[in-house]
Scaffold this active site. Sequence first.
Site, PDB file in Angstrom:
ATOM      1  N   LYS A  54     -44.803  15.101   4.221  1.00 27.36           N
ATOM      2  CA  LYS A  54     -44.776  17.186   3.407  1.00 27.36           C
ATOM      3  C   LYS A  54     -45.737  16.645   2.737  1.00 27.36           C
ATOM      4  O   LYS A  54     -46.348  17.894   2.162  1.00 27.36           O
ATOM      5  CB  LYS A  54     -43.234  16.683   2.543  1.00 27.36           C
ATOM      6  CG  LYS A  54     -41.939  16.740   3.603  1.00 27.36           C
ATOM      7  CD  LYS A  54     -40.661  16.207   2.368  1.00 27.36           C
ATOM      8  CE  LYS A  54     -39.936  16.292   4.326  1.00 27.36           C
ATOM      9  NZ  LYS A  54     -38.940  15.872   3.280  1.00 27.36           N
ATOM     10  N   GLN A  98     -35.298  13.739  -1.201  1.00 31.57           N
ATOM     11  CA  GLN A  98     -34.978  13.340   0.096  1.00 31.57           C
ATOM     12  C   GLN A  98     -34.151  12.289   0.348  1.00 31.57           C
ATOM     13  O   GLN A  98     -33.358  11.626  -0.780  1.00 31.57           O
ATOM     14  CB  GLN A  98     -36.970  12.075   0.320  1.00 31.57           C
ATOM     15  CG  GLN A  98     -36.511  11.333   1.771  1.00 31.57           C
ATOM     16  CD  GLN A  98     -37.183  12.584   2.986  1.00 31.57           C
ATOM     17  OE1 GLN A  98     -38.088  13.777   2.696  1.00 31.57           O
ATOM     18  NE2 GLN A  98     -36.960  11.930   3.831  1.00 31.57           N
ATOM     19  N   ASP A 121     -34.749  23.090   0.502  1.00 28.20           N
ATOM     20  CA  ASP A 121     -34.816  22.431   1.939  1.00 28.20           C
ATOM     21  C   ASP A 121     -33.170  23.469   2.549  1.00 28.20           C
ATOM     22  O   ASP A 121     -32.491  23.599   3.600  1.00 28.20           O
ATOM     23  CB  ASP A 121     -33.302  21.848   1.257  1.00 28.20           C
ATOM     24  CG  ASP A 121     -34.108  20.688   1.862  1.00 28.20           C
ATOM     25  OD1 ASP A 121     -34.569  20.497   3.356  1.00 28.20           O
ATOM     26  OD2 ASP A 121     -34.150  19.159   0.899  1.00 28.20           O
TER      27      ASP A 121
HETATM   28  N1  GUN Z   1     -33.620  13.578   5.267  1.00 29.92           N
HETATM   29  C1  GUN Z   1     -33.883  13.158   6.806  1.00 29.92           C
HETATM   30  N2  GUN Z   1     -34.913  14.397   6.752  1.00 29.92           N
HETATM   31  C2  GUN Z   1     -34.911  15.633   5.713  1.00 29.92           C
HETATM   32  C3  GUN Z   1     -35.055  16.966   5.046  1.00 29.92           C
HETATM   33  O1  GUN Z   1     -35.437  18.208   5.755  1.00 29.92           O
HETATM   34  N3  GUN Z   1     -34.508  17.422   4.166  1.00 29.92           N
HETATM   35  C4  GUN Z   1     -34.440  16.049   3.362  1.00 29.92           C
HETATM   36  N4  GUN Z   1     -33.841  16.406   1.752  1.00 29.92           N
HETATM   37  N5  GUN Z   1     -33.986  15.186   3.115  1.00 29.92           N
HETATM   38  C5  GUN Z   1     -34.126  15.178   4.343  1.00 29.92           C
END
Ligand code: GUN
Length: 303
Positions: A54, A98, A121
């Site tokens: 990311k 996350q 998100d």
């Molecule tokens: N953990 C695994 N996939 C995601 C996601 O798309 N967003 C977040 N915040 N955590 C994750």
Amino acid sequence: MTAKLIKGTEIREEILEEITGEVAEIKEKQGKVPGLVTILVGENPASQSYVTLKIKTAHRVGFKEVQDTRSEDISEQELLSLIDQYNQDDSIHGILVQLPLPKHIDEKKILNAIDPDKDVDGFHPVNVGRLMIGGDEVKFPPCTPAGIQEMIVRAGVETSGAETVVVGRSNIVGKPIANMMLQKGPGANSTVTVVHTRTKDMESHCKRADILIVAAGVPGLVKPEWIKPGACVIDVGVNRVGEKPSKKDPNKMVAILKGDVDFDAAKEIAGSITPVPGGVGPMTITMLMRNTLLSLKYRLGLV
Ligand code: GUN
């Protein structure tokens, strides 16, 4: 018949180029760039590698990027205060916590504390509600479903009036993508069926699908004979089924990934299909970048 491959890796490049161009233009005209903070708690290796990707992608498209890593033993209250700090920070337009979080922290409480207007998100109940209403109400479509819809559209698949069957009813993929595909508007207007673990005859529903979206997390669940000839098949499954030596470094082992669809046989029947890996996977982070850019554009009144 051999299906057209819908490659997430190629679509990602197109979209990231578009985002990079827009970011440069806004920076030149308004002196602002999108700001994204990624909060990582603890040392879960899968989370660390998602977050690294990311951050790399955010840099690439020209965002201000803040990585905030906290130790496993951070208290819920400390994490809530941290989120509040970023909610108040005008240089931050997207806040991503996350997941998963350590067990002593209530995930729901944390996600609900994020300002819905920075919730890139799309997990906050306000954004889930906005998605349900559809149209102009939608601020941040959740990233994986948004990526799926984008792939279907960019592959030139007709969605209006199509029978769309979604396999799986999770909050992050199945439910939102079903909702998005049935809304009024481009890339949607489908007749949607959702099948799940309690569905009596999954096969008969899948066989009707013009668009089949599979997010079950069960390797090879969808058999080739379940696929209607010419259908568009989107495989969201990323299942680790073993390990193999890396091509780059044969001393290192890498995961063998398999989708929820029997790809080799399905590609002889489908009209278009996503591979695993290299299909839906690369789209999630791409759409996170798009949502973060959108957040700045909302703030500046550009959309
Ligand atoms: N953990 C695994 N996939 C995601 C996601 O798309 N967003 C977040 N915040 N955590 C994750």
